[in-house]
Design an enzyme around this catalytic site. Structure first.
Site, PDB file in Angstrom:
ATOM      1  N   SER A   1       0.847  -1.197   0.000  1.00 19.71           N
ATOM      2  CA  SER A   1       0.000   0.000   0.000  1.00 19.71           C
ATOM      3  C   SER A   1       0.881   1.246   0.000  1.00 19.71           C
ATOM      4  O   SER A   1       2.048   1.196   0.417  1.00 19.71           O
ATOM      5  CB  SER A   1      -0.868  -0.027   1.272  1.00 19.71           C
ATOM      6  OG  SER A   1      -1.643   1.136   1.384  1.00 19.71           O
TER       7      SER A   1
ATOM      8  N   SER B   1       7.760   9.567  11.167  1.00 29.90           N
ATOM      9  CA  SER B   1       6.717  10.531  10.821  1.00 29.90           C
ATOM     10  C   SER B   1       7.043  11.880  11.445  1.00 29.90           C
ATOM     11  O   SER B   1       7.541  11.942  12.573  1.00 29.90           O
ATOM     12  CB  SER B   1       5.389  10.043  11.386  1.00 29.90           C
ATOM     13  OG  SER B   1       4.446  11.100  11.408  1.00 29.90           O
TER      14      SER B   1
ATOM     15  N   TYR C   1       0.937   6.645  18.186  1.00 29.28           N
ATOM     16  CA  TYR C   1       1.658   6.569  16.911  1.00 29.28           C
ATOM     17  C   TYR C   1       2.909   7.462  16.956  1.00 29.28           C
ATOM     18  O   TYR C   1       4.022   7.022  16.637  1.00 29.28           O
ATOM     19  CB  TYR C   1       0.696   7.012  15.808  1.00 29.28           C
ATOM     20  CG  TYR C   1       1.283   7.198  14.443  1.00 29.28           C
ATOM     21  CD1 TYR C   1       1.406   6.113  13.574  1.00 29.28           C
ATOM     22  CD2 TYR C   1       1.684   8.452  13.986  1.00 29.28           C
ATOM     23  CE1 TYR C   1       1.920   6.282  12.295  1.00 29.28           C
ATOM     24  CE2 TYR C   1       2.197   8.631  12.718  1.00 29.28           C
ATOM     25  CZ  TYR C   1       2.315   7.544  11.874  1.00 29.28           C
ATOM     26  OH  TYR C   1       2.830   7.718  10.609  1.00 29.28           O
TER      27      TYR C   1
ATOM     28  N   LYS D   1       6.963   6.600  16.804  1.00 23.27           N
ATOM     29  CA  LYS D   1       7.805   7.184  15.748  1.00 23.27           C
ATOM     30  C   LYS D   1       8.950   8.005  16.375  1.00 23.27           C
ATOM     31  O   LYS D   1      10.048   8.054  15.849  1.00 23.27           O
ATOM     32  CB  LYS D   1       6.948   8.058  14.823  1.00 23.27           C
ATOM     33  CG  LYS D   1       5.897   7.268  14.033  1.00 23.27           C
ATOM     34  CD  LYS D   1       6.543   6.396  12.977  1.00 23.27           C
ATOM     35  CE  LYS D   1       5.547   5.664  12.113  1.00 23.27           C
ATOM     36  NZ  LYS D   1       6.157   4.829  11.090  1.00 23.27           N
TER      37      LYS D   1
ATOM     38  N   THR E   1      -2.102   8.588   0.881  1.00 23.42           N
ATOM     39  CA  THR E   1      -2.042   7.128   0.853  1.00 23.42           C
ATOM     40  C   THR E   1      -3.321   6.575   1.479  1.00 23.42           C
ATOM     41  O   THR E   1      -4.001   7.288   2.230  1.00 23.42           O
ATOM     42  CB  THR E   1      -0.841   6.607   1.675  1.00 23.42           C
ATOM     43  OG1 THR E   1      -1.056   6.978   3.045  1.00 23.42           O
ATOM     44  CG2 THR E   1       0.484   7.147   1.185  1.00 23.42           C
TER      45      THR E   1
HETATM   46  N1  LIG Z   1       1.453   8.844   4.227  1.00 21.51           N
HETATM   47  C1  LIG Z   1       1.992   9.763   5.018  1.00 21.51           C
HETATM   48  O1  LIG Z   1       1.770  10.974   4.867  1.00 21.51           O
HETATM   49  C2  LIG Z   1       2.912   9.358   6.128  1.00 21.51           C
HETATM   50  C3  LIG Z   1       3.402  10.362   6.971  1.00 21.51           C
HETATM   51  C4  LIG Z   1       4.292  10.019   7.976  1.00 21.51           C
HETATM   52  C5  LIG Z   1       4.698   8.711   8.120  1.00 21.51           C
HETATM   53  N2  LIG Z   1       4.191   7.745   7.303  1.00 21.51           N
HETATM   54  C6  LIG Z   1       4.668   6.368   7.504  1.00 21.51           C
HETATM   55  O2  LIG Z   1       4.939   5.772   6.261  1.00 21.51           O
HETATM   56  C7  LIG Z   1       4.717   4.371   6.325  1.00 21.51           C
HETATM   57  C8  LIG Z   1       3.768   3.959   5.222  1.00 21.51           C
HETATM   58  O3  LIG Z   1       2.548   4.638   5.413  1.00 21.51           O
HETATM   59  P1  LIG Z   1       1.383   4.721   4.334  1.00 21.51           P
HETATM   60  O4  LIG Z   1       0.844   6.098   4.450  1.00 21.51           O
HETATM   61  O5  LIG Z   1       1.854   4.220   3.036  1.00 21.51           O
HETATM   62  O6  LIG Z   1       0.316   3.722   5.030  1.00 21.51           O
HETATM   63  P2  LIG Z   1      -0.643   2.585   4.434  1.00 21.51           P
HETATM   64  O7  LIG Z   1      -1.182   2.983   3.117  1.00 21.51           O
HETATM   65  O8  LIG Z   1      -1.617   2.300   5.536  1.00 21.51           O
HETATM   66  O9  LIG Z   1       0.324   1.326   4.298  1.00 21.51           O
HETATM   67  C9  LIG Z   1       0.795   0.680   5.446  1.00 21.51           C
HETATM   68  C10 LIG Z   1       1.464  -0.613   5.070  1.00 21.51           C
HETATM   69  O10 LIG Z   1       1.928  -1.235   6.264  1.00 21.51           O
HETATM   70  C11 LIG Z   1       1.469  -2.581   6.267  1.00 21.51           C
HETATM   71  N3  LIG Z   1       1.305  -3.104   7.615  1.00 21.51           N
HETATM   72  C12 LIG Z   1       0.521  -2.654   8.612  1.00 21.51           C
HETATM   73  N4  LIG Z   1       0.635  -3.429   9.681  1.00 21.51           N
HETATM   74  C13 LIG Z   1       1.524  -4.426   9.367  1.00 21.51           C
HETATM   75  C14 LIG Z   1       2.060  -5.532  10.037  1.00 21.51           C
HETATM   76  N5  LIG Z   1       1.692  -5.825  11.284  1.00 21.51           N
HETATM   77  N6  LIG Z   1       2.968  -6.301   9.409  1.00 21.51           N
HETATM   78  C15 LIG Z   1       3.332  -6.045   8.143  1.00 21.51           C
HETATM   79  N7  LIG Z   1       2.840  -5.006   7.420  1.00 21.51           N
HETATM   80  C16 LIG Z   1       1.951  -4.220   8.043  1.00 21.51           C
HETATM   81  C17 LIG Z   1       0.133  -2.533   5.517  1.00 21.51           C
HETATM   82  O11 LIG Z   1      -0.224  -3.842   5.097  1.00 21.51           O
HETATM   83  P3  LIG Z   1      -1.732  -4.213   4.672  1.00 21.51           P
HETATM   84  O12 LIG Z   1      -1.870  -3.803   3.238  1.00 21.51           O
HETATM   85  O13 LIG Z   1      -1.759  -5.703   4.851  1.00 21.51           O
HETATM   86  O14 LIG Z   1      -2.631  -3.481   5.586  1.00 21.51           O
HETATM   87  C18 LIG Z   1       0.525  -1.602   4.382  1.00 21.51           C
HETATM   88  O15 LIG Z   1       1.248  -2.297   3.398  1.00 21.51           O
HETATM   89  C19 LIG Z   1       4.175   4.089   7.721  1.00 21.51           C
HETATM   90  O16 LIG Z   1       5.224   3.674   8.578  1.00 21.51           O
HETATM   91  C20 LIG Z   1       3.650   5.450   8.169  1.00 21.51           C
HETATM   92  O17 LIG Z   1       3.654   5.582   9.567  1.00 21.51           O
HETATM   93  C21 LIG Z   1       3.299   8.037   6.309  1.00 21.51           C
END
Ligand SMILES: NC(=O)c1ccc[n+]([C@@H]2O[C@H](COP(=O)([O-])OP(=O)(O)OC[C@H]3O[C@@H](n4cnc5c(N)ncnc54)[C@H](OP(=O)(O)O)[C@@H]3O)[C@@H](O)[C@H]2O)c1
Length: 331
Positions: free
Chosen positions: A59, A185, A211, A215, A246
């Site tokens: 994702s 984050s 969260y 982080k 996302t």
């Molecule tokens: N998007 C942003 O603006 C943002 C900002 C700051 C930090 N982040 C960080 O960036 C990273 C990716 O975020 P995203 O926005 O792309 O989130 P996302 O779309 O929710 O994707 C999260 C991913 O983590 C996987 N996941 C969750 N729990 C898991 C587990 N127990 N074991 C293995 N995989 C697991 C999910 O798998 P499933 O598909 O199976 O659910 C998915 O592939 C995260 O660490 C998030 O905290 C994102």
């Protein structure tokens, strides 16, 4: 903007960072990449012959990171908890990067037993890049299979254990050494390290606080992790993606997503610095990176941490993961 003096360009970059919102949105990279001194792209074949693993590659940023690493020539291991989803992502990336070498591996990063099974069975001779991207923000206090608060298990315990168990492969990477990247984050800027309550047992649970604390812990542990793994030429850094559109953000923060929608980065924009770091592997390590530059780990006085609290957090991490205090046997 290429004619700007370098000092003014760096001043604009820093201003974007400290004012948070403009720098975190798509405005940040749009401006920064036009300023003089913007660090160069990795060579197009920077990761040919290298092996990279990305957790949470089903994702959002995980897919974008895997795509970026495949474009640079790496063999990419998509480390996912749902292999059917992983196979769909594998096909999607393969159609966009002809000839890409992509494999799907199953691991629930929050489940320490599953991390041990995964690390013991993956059979890698070398691992050049390990991106700990898997992340979540459960709405209620949730516990992992080993009864740890979920965000701390997923963002800290699982990644530390996985990295430690994969150290032989990470130490066998090419001459440039390997790189471990913790995707943290910007939310952590609002929280201090809570080594006194790592399981979030005190006070009322808040998903955003839990969260952000986990982080924050990723960032605070960087010096300890560099000390533990650095002798094997394993660099460890954190990146924060800013704010990217996302599925995770849309589900966990619907109001924020609606309000900021047009200004959010796309997933590739959020993953950009992680891919850049993996492709360039700069000599400087143990840092928090955003838009290709090391950034401060604290913006507020109230979040500052001392070494004793950091060591306490580390002792707790070792105790929960069952790792020994030293990665190498004592001489
Ligand atoms: N998007 C942003 O603006 C943002 C900002 C700051 C930090 N982040 C960080 O960036 C990273 C990716 O975020 P995203 O926005 O792309 O989130 P996302 O779309 O929710 O994707 C999260 C991913 O983590 C996987 N996941 C969750 N729990 C898991 C587990 N127990 N074991 C293995 N995989 C697991 C999910 O798998 P499933 O598909 O199976 O659910 C998915 O592939 C995260 O660490 C998030 O905290 C994102």
């Amino acid at each position: 903007m290429t004619g700007l003096p370098l000092a003014i360009a760096r001043g604009i970059d820093t201003l974007l960072d400290r004012t948070v919102a403009p720098g975190f949105t798509r405005i940040g990279p749009a401006v920064r990449s036009r300023l003089p001194g913007w660090p160069a792209d990795p060579a197009p074949d920077a990761l040919v012959g290298a092996v990279a693993a990305v957790t949470g590659a089903t994702s959002g940023l995980g897919v974008a990171t895997a795509l970026g690493l495949a474009r640079l020539g790496a063999q990419v291991r998509l480390v996912v908890r749902d292999t059917a989803k992983g196979e769909r992502v594998r096909s999607e990336i393969a159609s966009r990067v002809p000839g890409a070498d992509l494999r799907v591996d199953r691991c629930d990063v929050a489940d320490l037993d599953d991390v041990r099974r995964f690390a013991g069975g993956i059979g890698l001779d070398r691992l050049d890049v390990l991106v700990h991207n898997a992340g979540a923000m459960p709405p209620d206090r949730t516990e992992s299979p080993q009864a740890h608060e979920m965000t701390m298990a997923l963002h800290v315990l699982g990644p530390v254990l996985m990295t430690d168990l994969l150290c032989p492969a990470l130490a066998a990477a090419g001459a440039r050494g390997s790189r471990v990247v913790l995707v943290t984050s910007g939310g952590m800027y609002g929280q201090r390290l809570r080594a006194d309550d790592p399981e979030y047992l005190l006070g009322e649970y808040s998903p955003t606080t839990a969260y952000a604390r986990s982080k924050r812990a990723q960032v605070e542990l960087l010096p300890v992790l560099v000390r533990r793994w650095g002798a094997d030429r394993i660099g460890v850094d954190a990146t924060h993606p800013g704010w990217a559109d996302t599925p995770g953000v849309e589900t966990s923060l619907p109001t924020f997503h609606k309000l900021t929608g047009p200004f959010l980065r796309d997933a590739e924009g959020g993953a950009e610095t992680t891919v850049w770091l993996a492709g360039t592997r700069p000599a400087e390590t143990g840092r928090l990176w955003h838009d290709r530059r090391p950034r401060p780990t604290h913006l507020l006085r109230k979040t500052r941490t001392g070494d004793p609290e950091r060591e306490l957090m580390w002792e707790w991490t070792l105790a929960q993961t069952g790792l020994g205090p030293s990665q190498r046997p004592s001489p």
